[in-house]
Design a protein around this motif. Structure first.
Motif, PDB file in Angstrom:
ATOM      1  N   ILE A   1       0.775  -1.329  -0.007  1.00 25.32           N
ATOM      2  CA  ILE A   1       0.115  -0.138  -0.052  1.00 25.32           C
ATOM      3  C   ILE A   1       0.893   1.312  -0.143  1.00 25.32           C
ATOM      4  N   LEU A   2       2.219   1.208   0.632  1.00 24.73           N
ATOM      5  CA  LEU A   2       2.845   2.565   0.735  1.00 24.73           C
ATOM      6  C   LEU A   2       3.304   2.783  -0.753  1.00 24.73           C
ATOM      7  N   PHE A   3       3.826   2.057  -1.264  1.00 20.20           N
ATOM      8  CA  PHE A   3       4.378   2.126  -2.755  1.00 20.20           C
ATOM      9  C   PHE A   3       3.136   2.713  -3.689  1.00 20.20           C
ATOM     10  N   ASN A   4       2.217   2.018  -3.517  1.00 13.97           N
ATOM     11  CA  ASN A   4       1.094   2.256  -4.518  1.00 13.97           C
ATOM     12  C   ASN A   4       0.601   3.808  -4.215  1.00 13.97           C
ATOM     13  N   MET A   5       0.573   4.070  -2.837  1.00  8.99           N
ATOM     14  CA  MET A   5      -0.237   5.317  -2.443  1.00  8.99           C
ATOM     15  C   MET A   5       0.905   6.411  -2.625  1.00  8.99           C
TER      16      MET A   5
ATOM     17  N   GLY B   1      -4.971  -4.625  -4.869  1.00 12.65           N
ATOM     18  CA  GLY B   1      -3.980  -3.601  -5.120  1.00 12.65           C
ATOM     19  C   GLY B   1      -4.685  -2.709  -6.122  1.00 12.65           C
ATOM     20  N   ALA B   2      -4.075  -1.360  -6.330  1.00 12.09           N
ATOM     21  CA  ALA B   2      -4.430  -0.505  -7.015  1.00 12.09           C
ATOM     22  C   ALA B   2      -3.552  -0.231  -8.269  1.00 12.09           C
ATOM     23  N   SER B   3      -2.667  -1.319  -8.469  1.00  7.73           N
ATOM     24  CA  SER B   3      -1.762  -1.458  -9.436  1.00  7.73           C
ATOM     25  C   SER B   3      -2.079  -1.090 -10.761  1.00  7.73           C
ATOM     26  N   GLY B   4      -3.315  -1.852 -11.275  1.00  8.53           N
ATOM     27  CA  GLY B   4      -3.717  -1.699 -12.366  1.00  8.53           C
ATOM     28  C   GLY B   4      -4.247  -0.058 -12.756  1.00  8.53           C
ATOM     29  N   ALA B   5      -4.850   0.323 -11.769  1.00  9.31           N
ATOM     30  CA  ALA B   5      -5.422   1.714 -12.214  1.00  9.31           C
ATOM     31  C   ALA B   5      -4.297   2.413 -12.334  1.00  9.31           C
ATOM     32  N   LEU B   6      -3.202   2.277 -11.160  1.00  9.48           N
ATOM     33  CA  LEU B   6      -1.935   3.248 -11.412  1.00  9.48           C
ATOM     34  C   LEU B   6      -1.181   3.266 -12.490  1.00  9.48           C
ATOM     35  N   PHE B   7      -1.235   2.077 -13.111  1.00  6.49           N
ATOM     36  CA  PHE B   7      -0.490   2.030 -14.272  1.00  6.49           C
ATOM     37  C   PHE B   7      -1.140   2.996 -15.552  1.00  6.49           C
ATOM     38  N   ALA B   8      -2.623   3.054 -15.283  1.00  6.88           N
ATOM     39  CA  ALA B   8      -3.209   3.823 -16.223  1.00  6.88           C
ATOM     40  C   ALA B   8      -3.146   5.481 -15.962  1.00  6.88           C
ATOM     41  N   VAL B   9      -3.022   5.589 -14.667  1.00  3.05           N
ATOM     42  CA  VAL B   9      -2.402   7.157 -14.220  1.00  3.05           C
ATOM     43  C   VAL B   9      -1.123   7.523 -14.567  1.00  3.05           C
ATOM     44  N   GLN B  10      -0.228   6.450 -14.444  1.00  2.00           N
ATOM     45  CA  GLN B  10       1.026   6.850 -14.895  1.00  2.00           C
ATOM     46  C   GLN B  10       1.356   7.067 -16.491  1.00  2.00           C
ATOM     47  N   LEU B  11       0.103   6.302 -17.168  1.00  2.00           N
ATOM     48  CA  LEU B  11       0.218   6.681 -18.711  1.00  2.00           C
ATOM     49  C   LEU B  11      -0.222   7.947 -18.863  1.00  2.00           C
TER      50      LEU B  11
ATOM     51  N   ALA C   1       2.924   6.389  -5.447  1.00  2.12           N
ATOM     52  CA  ALA C   1       2.559   6.791  -6.511  1.00  2.12           C
ATOM     53  C   ALA C   1       1.119   7.335  -7.121  1.00  2.12           C
ATOM     54  N   LEU C   2       0.576   7.012  -6.385  1.00  2.00           N
ATOM     55  CA  LEU C   2      -0.864   7.819  -6.677  1.00  2.00           C
ATOM     56  C   LEU C   2      -0.839   9.214  -6.196  1.00  2.00           C
ATOM     57  N   PHE C   3      -0.058   9.428  -5.097  1.00  2.00           N
ATOM     58  CA  PHE C   3      -0.014  10.916  -4.638  1.00  2.00           C
ATOM     59  C   PHE C   3       0.735  11.714  -5.686  1.00  2.00           C
ATOM     60  N   PHE C   4       1.863  11.120  -6.056  1.00  2.00           N
ATOM     61  CA  PHE C   4       2.668  11.990  -6.949  1.00  2.00           C
ATOM     62  C   PHE C   4       2.269  12.076  -8.455  1.00  2.00           C
ATOM     63  N   PHE C   5       1.581  11.287  -8.830  1.00  2.00           N
ATOM     64  CA  PHE C   5       1.296  11.277 -10.385  1.00  2.00           C
ATOM     65  C   PHE C   5       0.060  11.600 -10.531  1.00  2.00           C
ATOM     66  N   GLY C   6      -0.806  11.113  -9.492  1.00  2.00           N
ATOM     67  CA  GLY C   6      -2.534  11.311  -9.478  1.00  2.00           C
ATOM     68  C   GLY C   6      -2.896  12.734  -9.339  1.00  2.00           C
ATOM     69  N   ALA C   7      -1.995  13.569  -8.600  1.00  2.00           N
ATOM     70  CA  ALA C   7      -2.463  14.852  -7.941  1.00  2.00           C
ATOM     71  C   ALA C   7      -2.347  15.700  -9.421  1.00  2.00           C
TER      72      ALA C   7
END
Length: 209
Positions: free
Chosen positions: A68-72, A122-132, A74-80
């Protein structure tokens, strides 16, 4: 403009922080009562028995603190940045659609390959989309991998995707949902094509201005 491509009225509500908060809250609940994971994580047999909500809830459950730490982070830095560019409604739709579809595709693959006992979370699937999305919107942005190695965002995203593709071929039983990550990336790409009528490749490969 057709209905599918009609934009939302722009507003920015820091939805990303609410998503992070929900993930953290659910993880705490998992720690207090581990049986909650049974109901939230995606399991092919349970879904076939009517636990259809798992296509959504698997995105908010995590297996460990590091997970959860690494996923969140990533979500914080890229998602914002992605949310600020898209707007909160569009960002939420993008996040949920890509994550759910990644779960649906994963379920199909697990079911037809006989991996019935897997617990996907885990949120990784959605996070890969966010990083894209981040690399598409900000192709000249520099990302410091591990805080040290500077990479342009498209190089990072395409590199990670290539690594996931390699891992999915040679490490399918490794316990990491490489195919879910790739599915998130693929559905994010498709979202841009359908919703925005934009091909991410054009932005990912453009040269620095």
């Amino acid at each position: 403009m057709n209905l599918i491509q009609r934009p939302f009225r722009y507003r920015y509500d820091n939805t990303m922080l609410f998503i992070v908060g929900i993930n953290v809250l659910i993880f705490v609940m998992q720690m207090i009562n581990p049986r909650i994971t049974y109901y939230l994580a995606l399991n092919p047999i349970l879904i076939r028995n009517g636990f259809y909500w798992q296509f959504l809830t698997y995105m908010f459950a995590h297996g460990s603190i590091t997970h959860i730490l690494f996923n969140m982070l990533a979500l914080f830095f890229f998602g914002a940045q992605v949310e600020r560019r898209m707007g909160s409604k569009e960002f939420l739709l993008y996040y949920l659609v890509t994550g759910v579809l990644a779960g649906v595709l994963s379920f199909c693959i697990y079911w037809f390959t006989g991996a019935y006992m897997v617990q996907l979370m885990g949120a990784s699937g959605a996070l890969f989309a966010v990083q894209l999305a981040y690399a598409t919107f900000f192709p000249d942005s520099m990302v410091y991998l591990w805080g040290i190695l500077p990479l342009r965002a498209p190089v990072m995203v395409l590199g990670f995707t290539a690594l996931e593709l390699f891992s999915s071929v040679f490490g399918f039983r490794s316990g990491v949902a490489h195919l879910t990550h790739l599915a998130g990336f693929a559905f994010g790409w498709l979202y841009f094509l359908v919703r925005f009528n934009a091909n991410p490749w054009k932005y990912l490969t453009q040269k620095n201005k």
